[in-house]
Write a protein that holds these residues in place. Sequence first.
Motif, PDB file in Angstrom:
ATOM      1  N   SER A   1       0.934  -1.191  -0.008  1.00  0.00           N
ATOM      2  CA  SER A   1       0.097  -0.104   0.014  1.00  0.00           C
ATOM      3  C   SER A   1       0.861   1.126  -0.048  1.00  0.00           C
ATOM      4  O   SER A   1       2.010   1.131   0.473  1.00  0.00           O
ATOM      5  CB  SER A   1      -0.775   0.042   1.357  1.00  0.00           C
ATOM      6  OG  SER A   1      -0.073   0.245   2.305  1.00  0.00           O
ATOM      7  N   ASN A   2       0.375   2.520  -0.343  1.00  0.00           N
ATOM      8  CA  ASN A   2       1.021   3.587  -0.313  1.00  0.00           C
ATOM      9  C   ASN A   2       1.585   3.817   1.150  1.00  0.00           C
ATOM     10  O   ASN A   2       2.639   4.634   1.407  1.00  0.00           O
ATOM     11  CB  ASN A   2       0.275   4.864  -0.543  1.00  0.00           C
ATOM     12  CG  ASN A   2      -0.089   4.971  -2.196  1.00  0.00           C
ATOM     13  OD1 ASN A   2       0.563   4.228  -2.703  1.00  0.00           O
ATOM     14  ND2 ASN A   2      -1.330   5.391  -2.497  1.00  0.00           N
ATOM     15  N   GLU A   3       0.827   3.293   2.273  1.00  0.00           N
ATOM     16  CA  GLU A   3       1.464   3.535   3.724  1.00  0.00           C
ATOM     17  C   GLU A   3       2.432   2.629   4.313  1.00  0.00           C
ATOM     18  O   GLU A   3       3.005   2.556   5.164  1.00  0.00           O
ATOM     19  CB  GLU A   3       0.085   3.488   4.618  1.00  0.00           C
ATOM     20  CG  GLU A   3      -1.088   4.208   4.382  1.00  0.00           C
ATOM     21  CD  GLU A   3      -1.817   4.110   3.044  1.00  0.00           C
ATOM     22  OE1 GLU A   3      -2.216   4.956   2.555  1.00  0.00           O
ATOM     23  OE2 GLU A   3      -2.244   3.012   2.820  1.00  0.00           O
ATOM     24  N   GLY A   4       2.809   1.513   3.034  1.00  0.00           N
ATOM     25  CA  GLY A   4       3.829   0.662   3.410  1.00  0.00           C
ATOM     26  C   GLY A   4       3.355  -0.680   4.068  1.00  0.00           C
ATOM     27  O   GLY A   4       4.238  -1.585   4.724  1.00  0.00           O
ATOM     28  N   SER A   5       1.994  -1.184   4.219  1.00  0.00           N
ATOM     29  CA  SER A   5       1.381  -2.345   4.554  1.00  0.00           C
ATOM     30  C   SER A   5       1.657  -3.109   3.291  1.00  0.00           C
ATOM     31  O   SER A   5       1.667  -2.882   2.135  1.00  0.00           O
ATOM     32  CB  SER A   5       0.177  -2.167   5.003  1.00  0.00           C
ATOM     33  OG  SER A   5       0.120  -1.331   6.065  1.00  0.00           O
TER      34      SER A   5
ATOM     35  N   MET B   1      -4.357  -6.286   5.629  1.00  0.00           N
ATOM     36  CA  MET B   1      -3.008  -5.477   5.574  1.00  0.00           C
ATOM     37  C   MET B   1      -1.985  -5.813   6.846  1.00  0.00           C
ATOM     38  O   MET B   1      -2.462  -5.434   8.069  1.00  0.00           O
ATOM     39  CB  MET B   1      -3.668  -4.002   5.559  1.00  0.00           C
ATOM     40  CG  MET B   1      -4.577  -3.899   4.269  1.00  0.00           C
ATOM     41  SD  MET B   1      -3.729  -3.952   2.778  1.00  0.00           S
ATOM     42  CE  MET B   1      -2.243  -2.963   2.540  1.00  0.00           C
ATOM     43  N   SER B   2      -0.785  -6.310   6.461  1.00  0.00           N
ATOM     44  CA  SER B   2       0.064  -6.660   7.185  1.00  0.00           C
ATOM     45  C   SER B   2       1.258  -5.488   7.473  1.00  0.00           C
ATOM     46  O   SER B   2       1.716  -4.910   6.402  1.00  0.00           O
ATOM     47  CB  SER B   2       0.776  -7.787   7.435  1.00  0.00           C
ATOM     48  OG  SER B   2       1.948  -8.143   7.991  1.00  0.00           O
ATOM     49  N   SER B   3       1.827  -5.209   8.780  1.00  0.00           N
ATOM     50  CA  SER B   3       3.077  -4.442   8.731  1.00  0.00           C
ATOM     51  C   SER B   3       4.123  -5.328   8.142  1.00  0.00           C
ATOM     52  O   SER B   3       3.967  -6.289   8.173  1.00  0.00           O
ATOM     53  CB  SER B   3       3.292  -4.017  10.133  1.00  0.00           C
ATOM     54  OG  SER B   3       3.889  -5.175  10.869  1.00  0.00           O
ATOM     55  N   ILE B   4       5.110  -4.440   7.584  1.00  0.00           N
ATOM     56  CA  ILE B   4       6.610  -5.249   7.055  1.00  0.00           C
ATOM     57  C   ILE B   4       7.114  -5.851   8.167  1.00  0.00           C
ATOM     58  O   ILE B   4       7.714  -6.796   7.981  1.00  0.00           O
ATOM     59  CB  ILE B   4       6.994  -4.193   6.223  1.00  0.00           C
ATOM     60  CG1 ILE B   4       7.742  -3.141   7.115  1.00  0.00           C
ATOM     61  CG2 ILE B   4       6.431  -3.674   4.862  1.00  0.00           C
ATOM     62  CD1 ILE B   4       8.693  -2.368   6.343  1.00  0.00           C
TER      63      ILE B   4
ATOM     64  N   LYS C   1       9.325   4.301  -1.982  1.00  0.00           N
ATOM     65  CA  LYS C   1       9.693   5.017  -0.969  1.00  0.00           C
ATOM     66  C   LYS C   1       8.825   4.914   0.141  1.00  0.00           C
ATOM     67  O   LYS C   1       8.131   5.763   0.891  1.00  0.00           O
ATOM     68  CB  LYS C   1       9.450   6.587  -1.442  1.00  0.00           C
ATOM     69  CG  LYS C   1      10.238   6.872  -2.591  1.00  0.00           C
ATOM     70  CD  LYS C   1      11.890   6.736  -2.477  1.00  0.00           C
ATOM     71  CE  LYS C   1      12.441   6.985  -3.775  1.00  0.00           C
ATOM     72  NZ  LYS C   1      13.565   6.203  -4.277  1.00  0.00           N
ATOM     73  N   ILE C   2       8.397   3.588   0.473  1.00  0.00           N
ATOM     74  CA  ILE C   2       7.407   3.493   1.626  1.00  0.00           C
ATOM     75  C   ILE C   2       8.475   3.445   3.209  1.00  0.00           C
ATOM     76  O   ILE C   2       9.598   3.194   2.968  1.00  0.00           O
ATOM     77  CB  ILE C   2       6.901   2.064   1.529  1.00  0.00           C
ATOM     78  CG1 ILE C   2       7.962   1.146   1.689  1.00  0.00           C
ATOM     79  CG2 ILE C   2       5.722   2.120   0.481  1.00  0.00           C
ATOM     80  CD1 ILE C   2       7.364  -0.365   1.785  1.00  0.00           C
ATOM     81  N   ASN C   3       7.832   3.707   4.080  1.00  0.00           N
ATOM     82  CA  ASN C   3       8.386   3.206   5.422  1.00  0.00           C
ATOM     83  C   ASN C   3       7.604   2.385   6.260  1.00  0.00           C
ATOM     84  O   ASN C   3       6.563   1.746   5.621  1.00  0.00           O
ATOM     85  CB  ASN C   3       8.240   4.708   6.155  1.00  0.00           C
ATOM     86  CG  ASN C   3       9.041   5.601   5.512  1.00  0.00           C
ATOM     87  OD1 ASN C   3      10.159   5.432   5.364  1.00  0.00           O
ATOM     88  ND2 ASN C   3       8.478   7.064   5.493  1.00  0.00           N
TER      89      ASN C   3
END
Length: 161
Positions: free
Chosen positions: A26-30, A118-121, A151-153
Amino acid sequence: MVKYYWKKENVPKNLIVKQVYGIAFSNEGSILLRVEDNKYKLTGGRPEKADKNYEETLKREYLEEINVELEEVYYLGYLLVEEENHQKYAQVRMLAKIKAIKENKPDIDNGKMYKRFMSSINNVKKYLNYSDLAGNQLIDDAIVMAKEKYKINSNEDEYFI
């Protein structure tokens, strides 16, 4: 016992590709996971004759299985699979960015309705629970590549969609 080896190179021409699966961010990095029978999985499937390339296979499978559109798709590598009878084949892994998450609907191939998570990295390997080194290596490489390409975090939010 089946053995898996992670390869960050192109699939050799003499090796059959039996799967194309993706790690979608995702754009948020999930990372988007498909939940089937209470097991967390990546989404993908078999290449079809109508598919022109791996990217087309991946995009088609994401739409068919979990009704998600992908963009900015990149080749990540492949798992070399060696069966007990020494037969070898490839399972391609791709990196993708989520373009649109549409209303969930049943998989057009089997009628199953999958949950989408949606999982965190930081937790994705825990959910996928790969017992082999190769599966964990490909996830690590996907996260590194996604940070570079998209460019995700790190995002700690986790939720069903």
